[in-house]
Design an enzyme around this catalytic site. Structure first.
Site, PDB file in Angstrom:
ATOM      1  N   ASP A 175      24.720 -15.603 -34.011  1.00 35.42           N
ATOM      2  CA  ASP A 175      26.085 -16.235 -33.510  1.00 35.42           C
ATOM      3  C   ASP A 175      25.605 -17.255 -32.597  1.00 35.42           C
ATOM      4  O   ASP A 175      26.400 -18.123 -32.196  1.00 35.42           O
ATOM      5  CB  ASP A 175      27.109 -15.351 -33.032  1.00 35.42           C
ATOM      6  CG  ASP A 175      26.706 -14.687 -31.923  1.00 35.42           C
ATOM      7  OD1 ASP A 175      25.693 -14.582 -31.353  1.00 35.42           O
ATOM      8  OD2 ASP A 175      27.503 -13.879 -31.435  1.00 35.42           O
ATOM      9  N   GLU A 185      27.133  -6.363 -30.718  1.00 35.95           N
ATOM     10  CA  GLU A 185      26.964  -6.359 -29.174  1.00 35.95           C
ATOM     11  C   GLU A 185      27.930  -5.113 -28.831  1.00 35.95           C
ATOM     12  O   GLU A 185      28.861  -5.250 -28.904  1.00 35.95           O
ATOM     13  CB  GLU A 185      27.279  -7.664 -28.501  1.00 35.95           C
ATOM     14  CG  GLU A 185      26.457  -8.942 -28.829  1.00 35.95           C
ATOM     15  CD  GLU A 185      26.989 -10.102 -28.260  1.00 35.95           C
ATOM     16  OE1 GLU A 185      27.596 -10.137 -27.357  1.00 35.95           O
ATOM     17  OE2 GLU A 185      26.345 -11.211 -28.423  1.00 35.95           O
ATOM     18  N   GLU A 212      18.634  -7.847 -24.097  1.00 39.55           N
ATOM     19  CA  GLU A 212      18.626  -9.301 -23.976  1.00 39.55           C
ATOM     20  C   GLU A 212      18.579  -9.239 -22.194  1.00 39.55           C
ATOM     21  O   GLU A 212      19.711  -8.967 -21.477  1.00 39.55           O
ATOM     22  CB  GLU A 212      19.742 -10.093 -24.201  1.00 39.55           C
ATOM     23  CG  GLU A 212      19.854 -11.405 -23.991  1.00 39.55           C
ATOM     24  CD  GLU A 212      20.435 -12.396 -24.732  1.00 39.55           C
ATOM     25  OE1 GLU A 212      21.296 -12.070 -25.961  1.00 39.55           O
ATOM     26  OE2 GLU A 212      20.817 -13.625 -24.571  1.00 39.55           O
TER      27      GLU A 212
HETATM   28  O1  KIV Z   1      22.407 -14.900 -31.541  1.00 35.42           O
HETATM   29  C1  KIV Z   1      21.308 -14.727 -31.020  1.00 35.42           C
HETATM   30  O2  KIV Z   1      20.663 -15.882 -31.249  1.00 35.42           O
HETATM   31  C2  KIV Z   1      20.945 -13.475 -30.406  1.00 35.42           C
HETATM   32  C3  KIV Z   1      19.774 -13.448 -30.108  1.00 35.42           C
HETATM   33  C4  KIV Z   1      19.720 -14.262 -28.606  1.00 35.42           C
HETATM   34  C5  KIV Z   1      19.330 -12.208 -29.775  1.00 35.42           C
HETATM   35  O3  KIV Z   1      21.827 -12.666 -30.459  1.00 35.42           O
END
Ligand code: KIV
Length: 271
Positions: free
Chosen positions: A51, A122, A189
């Site tokens: 996203d 998430e 992250e």
């Molecule tokens: O949306 C994204 O690019 C992510 C990565 C940073 C893991 O979730």
């Protein structure tokens, strides 16, 4: 011989075997057909249709505005460009937080309308019911802990997470809960490397780090950052492998010059 070279198609099972064999997993984001085709051809293990498209493709400040329809557009373009890698798609903000039925419905749309192989969402314990419901429908789920950008307004900053013991303990519990629920992997992250090392050692499923040190079972970077397209974003964890911003600027300057000077097109470039 590495598993990456051995297998015709990367599956969630290949990733598990990679962890067991100590072979690191390489993941990159992509949002369109052409880049996805290059990354798949280069031998990447996983493409994440993140996203982060909200930031790098649409120019929003956060990941919050991107919609499920927009994620489906990006993901279906990526799927058309790939043959071999595993494709994971982010469930965008607002498409799963309501309840587990909403989470499953959003997942079903992604799976039916894009042809991708897995979804990512998430959070830990707070989204457990959704994770279980999606997995029981037969869809592989990747977790995402630590800095979770969809909660940026709760955190207030993009700084390193889980430096304090309480948050680190919650993260360790959440990682185990997600594994127990059946997730095939977890993105970690922006957390301290020592914590990521401990979490990775305690899990049988692979961890994929971004700003989480070298002991994760794999790494992920946003394509615009690692290719140097995005020059303003320079966190410590980022390694830029090219300066595409500069190269593209030079190429476009050259093209402008050639058009203005009537050098382009020449005799052999016309009908
Ligand atoms: O949306 C994204 O690019 C992510 C990565 C940073 C893991 O979730």
């Amino acid at each position: 011989m590495s598993l990456n070279k051995e297998v015709k198609k990367i599956t969630t099972n290949t990733l598990l075997k990679m962890k067991q064999a100590g072979e690191k997993i390489a993941m990159i984001t992509a949002y369109d057909f052409s880049f996805a085709k290059i990354f798949d051809g280069a031998g990447i293990d996983i493409i994440l249709v993140g996203d982060s498209a909200s930031n790098v493709m649409a120019g929003h400040e956060t990941t919050l505005p991107i919609t499920l329809d927009q994620m489906i557009y990006h993901a279906s373009s990526v799927v058309r460009g790939t043959k071999r890698c595993l494709i994971v798609v982010d469930l965008p903000f607002g498409s799963y937080q309501g309840n587990s039925k909403e989470a499953l419905n959003s997942t079903i749309r992604i799976m039916k309308e894009t042809g991708a192989h897995a979804i990512k969402l998430e959070g830990g314990e707070e989204i457990l019911e959704s994770v279980k419901r999606i997995i029981s429908a037969g869809v592989p789920v990747m977790g995402h802990l630590g800095l979770t950008p969809q909660s940026i307004y709760k955190f207030g900053t993009y700084t390193v997470r889980a430096k304090e013991e309480e948050e680190a303990e919650k993260l360790k519990r959440d990682a185990l809960i997600l594994q127990e629920a059946g997730c095939f992997g977890i993105v970690l992250e922006k957390i301290p490397a020592a914590l990521a090392k401990e979490v990775s050692a305690n899990l049988s499923i692979p961890t994929i780090g971004i700003g989480a040190g070298h002991d994760c079972d794999g790494q992920v970077l946003v394509m615009h950052d690692m290719l140097g397209i995005n020059t303003e974003f320079k966190p410590r964890f980022l390694r830029a492998y090219m300066n595409l911003h500069e190269q593209i600027t030079q190429a476009v300057n050259h093209y402008i010059e050639d058009v203005k000077s009537k050098d382009f097109p020449n005799e052999s470039e016309q009908y």
